[in-house]
Design a protein around this motif. Sequence first.
Motif, PDB file in Angstrom:
ATOM      1  N   MET A   8       0.843  -1.190   0.000  1.00 29.37           N
ATOM      2  CA  MET A   8       0.000   0.000   0.000  1.00 29.37           C
ATOM      3  C   MET A   8       0.883   1.246   0.000  1.00 29.37           C
ATOM      4  N   THR A   9       0.315   2.325  -0.521  1.00 27.38           N
ATOM      5  CA  THR A   9       0.962   3.632  -0.497  1.00 27.38           C
ATOM      6  C   THR A   9       0.073   4.590   0.295  1.00 27.38           C
ATOM      7  N   GLN A  10       0.561   5.780   0.492  1.00 24.71           N
ATOM      8  CA  GLN A  10      -0.213   6.806   1.220  1.00 24.71           C
ATOM      9  C   GLN A  10      -1.591   6.996   0.585  1.00 24.71           C
ATOM     10  N   ALA A  11      -1.679   6.848  -0.716  1.00 25.21           N
ATOM     11  CA  ALA A  11      -2.954   7.015  -1.418  1.00 25.21           C
ATOM     12  C   ALA A  11      -3.977   5.946  -1.017  1.00 25.21           C
ATOM     13  N   LEU A  16      -7.861   1.446   3.198  1.00 26.39           N
ATOM     14  CA  LEU A  16      -7.571   0.603   4.358  1.00 26.39           C
ATOM     15  C   LEU A  16      -8.464   0.973   5.535  1.00 26.39           C
ATOM     16  N   MET A  17      -8.704   2.259   5.744  1.00 25.73           N
ATOM     17  CA  MET A  17      -9.605   2.673   6.831  1.00 25.73           C
ATOM     18  C   MET A  17     -11.000   2.072   6.622  1.00 25.73           C
ATOM     19  N   ASN A  18     -11.468   2.041   5.382  1.00 25.76           N
ATOM     20  CA  ASN A  18     -12.779   1.446   5.088  1.00 25.76           C
ATOM     21  C   ASN A  18     -12.762  -0.056   5.362  1.00 25.76           C
ATOM     22  N   LEU A  19     -11.722  -0.745   4.886  1.00 25.81           N
ATOM     23  CA  LEU A  19     -11.618  -2.181   5.135  1.00 25.81           C
ATOM     24  C   LEU A  19     -11.459  -2.484   6.626  1.00 25.81           C
ATOM     25  N   ASP A  44      -8.513   3.901  17.570  1.00 26.63           N
ATOM     26  CA  ASP A  44      -7.382   4.809  17.452  1.00 26.63           C
ATOM     27  C   ASP A  44      -6.816   4.676  16.036  1.00 26.63           C
ATOM     28  N   GLU A  45      -7.045   5.674  15.209  1.00 25.81           N
ATOM     29  CA  GLU A  45      -6.610   5.621  13.812  1.00 25.81           C
ATOM     30  C   GLU A  45      -5.101   5.516  13.673  1.00 25.81           C
ATOM     31  N   ASN A  46      -4.357   5.846  14.727  1.00 26.39           N
ATOM     32  CA  ASN A  46      -2.899   5.706  14.672  1.00 26.39           C
ATOM     33  C   ASN A  46      -2.481   4.250  14.506  1.00 26.39           C
ATOM     34  N   ILE A  47      -3.363   3.314  14.886  1.00 24.29           N
ATOM     35  CA  ILE A  47      -3.084   1.892  14.672  1.00 24.29           C
ATOM     36  C   ILE A  47      -2.867   1.638  13.179  1.00 24.29           C
ATOM     37  N   VAL A  48      -3.721   2.218  12.355  1.00 21.72           N
ATOM     38  CA  VAL A  48      -3.611   2.071  10.904  1.00 21.72           C
ATOM     39  C   VAL A  48      -2.549   3.003  10.338  1.00 21.72           C
ATOM     40  N   PRO A  59       2.139  -2.291   5.184  1.00 20.10           N
ATOM     41  CA  PRO A  59       0.751  -2.610   4.840  1.00 20.10           C
ATOM     42  C   PRO A  59       0.642  -3.188   3.425  1.00 20.10           C
ATOM     43  N   TYR A  60      -0.149  -4.246   3.311  1.00 17.01           N
ATOM     44  CA  TYR A  60      -0.361  -4.889   2.005  1.00 17.01           C
ATOM     45  C   TYR A  60      -1.842  -5.139   1.767  1.00 17.01           C
TER      46      TYR A  60
END
Length: 170
Positions: A8-11, A16-19, A44-48, A59-60
């Motif tokens: 995964m990239t920043q884009a 990923l947040m949705n998944l 906590d979104e920092n987890i992702v 992340p993949y």
Amino acid sequence: MSIELKPMTQADVSALMNLFQLYLYDMSKYMHWPISQEGRFEFDENIVLAYFRQADHHPYFIMSNGEIAGFALVRRYPYDADLIDMGQFFILGKFKRQGLGQAALKACLQRHPGDWQVRVLPQNAGAQSFWTKTITTLTNNAHHTSTGDYQGTEMTFIHFSSESALCSAD
């Protein structure tokens, strides 16, 4: 069925947040997390986000025939930097029981050789079965299991080497 582990990239943060909401939904059966008034699981979104900010986090997307089938979040374990940890792993329901999870784990092991661990909630019988069967198959039973605390939650830890997995699986 083809499988690809796509970095995964920043884009890809939004996807990923949705998944991750689907992952949390699956896990809520065991963790009993409440749903917010907006119909989302709070976390906590920092987890992702750590997977896009820290060099030792990877992340993949797990891809099947060009379609997102899930994700694998691989990192150095924060309590033992010598261990590679499967932070989170998720396969969408329509792709389960097709060998995709095992193939995705094998791809992760090829990309990240070393000593591994997978953490599983003891009450998650489906995940316990999947991980035990998959790791036993890939390592020719060269793994060990223990229980312990992870951030206040009792977990089953499965420890194994990518070397034993890759040697046994070929």
